[in-house]
Design an enzyme around this catalytic site. Structure first.
Site, PDB file in Angstrom:
ATOM      1  CG  HIS A 239      -1.714  -1.190   1.472  1.00  0.00           C
ATOM      2  ND1 HIS A 239      -2.797  -1.537   0.686  1.00  0.00           N
ATOM      3  CD2 HIS A 239      -1.622  -2.159   2.411  1.00  0.00           C
ATOM      4  CE1 HIS A 239      -3.332  -2.653   1.143  1.00  0.00           C
ATOM      5  NE2 HIS A 239      -2.639  -3.059   2.178  1.00  0.00           N
TER       6      HIS A 239
HETATM    7  O1  RIB Z   1      -5.002  -0.149   5.053  1.00  0.00           O
HETATM    8  C1  RIB Z   1      -3.623  -0.183   4.784  1.00  0.00           C
HETATM    9  C2  RIB Z   1      -2.901   0.893   5.534  1.00  0.00           C
HETATM   10  O2  RIB Z   1      -3.065   0.708   6.946  1.00  0.00           O
HETATM   11  C3  RIB Z   1      -1.383   0.871   5.295  1.00  0.00           C
HETATM   12  O3  RIB Z   1      -0.870   2.171   5.393  1.00  0.00           O
HETATM   13  C4  RIB Z   1      -0.888   0.032   6.432  1.00  0.00           C
HETATM   14  O4  RIB Z   1       0.482   0.309   6.745  1.00  0.00           O
HETATM   15  C5  RIB Z   1      -1.781   0.506   7.551  1.00  0.00           C
HETATM   16  O5  RIB Z   1      -1.257   1.734   8.045  1.00  0.00           O
END
Ligand code: RIB
Ligand code: CA
Length: 310
Positions: A239
């Site tokens: 992500h």
């Molecule tokens: O939903 C994914 C996000 O939530 C990413 O940034 C992960 O590191 C958590 O922070």
């Protein structure tokens, strides 16, 4: 490009931080601020220190931030990232310490001293620090070039059916940032799930043979029974690295300007990002929402860039 990374490491945050450090010829990483999210803020702060030290960049200043969301109780994600937030990293406790100044004060001081539209903020966790900064000194929003963030989702959430983790943890902060009027680029789950760290891609990073590469391999090759049980997949969606990759290689991404509303009332929809992809509401756009990623090129360029780190 002058940037501040606001983060809650988290394995994917770790890869984003390593990528930013590896691109220091193009990204001037002014500082890293930490927030409670994947794990409590004492751990996210220690994790940032561990990460910059293994990369040989203990010089980057780190500022401890909010220990809880604006209004909601803190929800963490140890079932995904492990008890210390960096399961698999194999890194020793940090030698260095965070700065004494609070993260929000650091953000405000940096903006105060900056030229207009000159600082890019890169939030990778709940938006508590950013919201507090904007609420305290709305005049300093003029110093922000863009906020490029990971959060939200155009379809399914990953915490509830409706809400993605960063927005779910602090929906009020997310709403403040989305309604701030500052230019925003939003990476939601619908986009970031295309950036899957498969075994092959993780092996290509490991082949770099550096201490950073070894740590990344340990983090991204570990089994995640929690994720497997909930999502049915073993791969690690990257992500947060999408945020830094966008700064470096915007040609790998496409999206559109949309209005994004963050729900802060609904019991079942708390924290959901209502992305008006078809402009049904005719509300003015407040974010550029990315929807397609050239993931093959992303990992190829990311791996090449990581080779420059020790
Ligand atoms: O939903 C994914 C996000 O939530 C990413 O940034 C992960 O590191 C958590 O922070
Ligand atoms: Ca994160």
């Amino acid at each position: 490009m002058k940037i501040i990374i606001d983060t809650d490491p988290g394995q994917d945050d770790a890869l984003a931080i390593f990528l930013a450090l590896a691109a220091s010829d193009r990204l001037e990483l002014l500082g890293i601020t930490t927030v409670a999210g994947n794990v409590p803020v004492d751990l996210t702060t220690a994790n940032v220190l561990r990460l910059i030290e293994v990369a040989g960049r203990g010089d980057v200043p780190v500022y401890r931030g909010a220990s809880q969301p604006l209004l909601r109780p803190l929800k963490t994600a140890e079932f995904i990232c492990g008890p210390d937030g960096l399961e698999g990293a194999g890194l020793p406790p940090p030698k260095g310490k965070a700065q004494k100044k609070h993260a929000v004060q650091y953000i405000l001081d940096t903006l105060e001293a900056a030229e207009d539209r000159s600082i890019t903020l890169c939030p990778l966790g709940p938006l508590t620090n950013i919201a507090l900064a904007f609420a305290q000194r709305p005049d300093l929003k003029a110093k922000v070039a863009r906020v490029v963030l990971m959060g939200g989702a155009r379809d399914l959430g990953n915490v509830t059916p409706a809400a993605e983790f960063n927005f779910y943890v602090d929906p009020h902060a997310a709403r403040i940032v989305l309604e701030s009027g500052v230019p925003i680029v939003l990476f939601g789950l619908h986009a970031t799930h295309q950036a899957m760290a498969t075994h092959e891609r993780t092996a290509a990073i490991a082949a770099l043979g550096t201490p950073v590469a070894k740590s990344i391999h340990g983090m991204l090759s570990r089994h995640r029974p929690g994720a497997k049980a909930k999502f049915g997949v073993e791969g690690h969606p990257m992500h947060d690295p999408c945020v830094i990759a966008y700064l470096l290689w915007p040609d790998l991404f496409t999206g559109r300007d949309c209005h994004v509303h963050v729900e802060t009332e609904g019991a079942a929809t708390m924290g959901s990002s209502v992305i008006d992809w078809w402009n049904s509401t005719k509300n003015p756009p407040n974010a550029t929402v990315v929807d397609v990623i050239d993931d093959a090129q992303l990992f190829e360029r990311l791996t090449r860039q990581l080779a420059t780190l020790r």
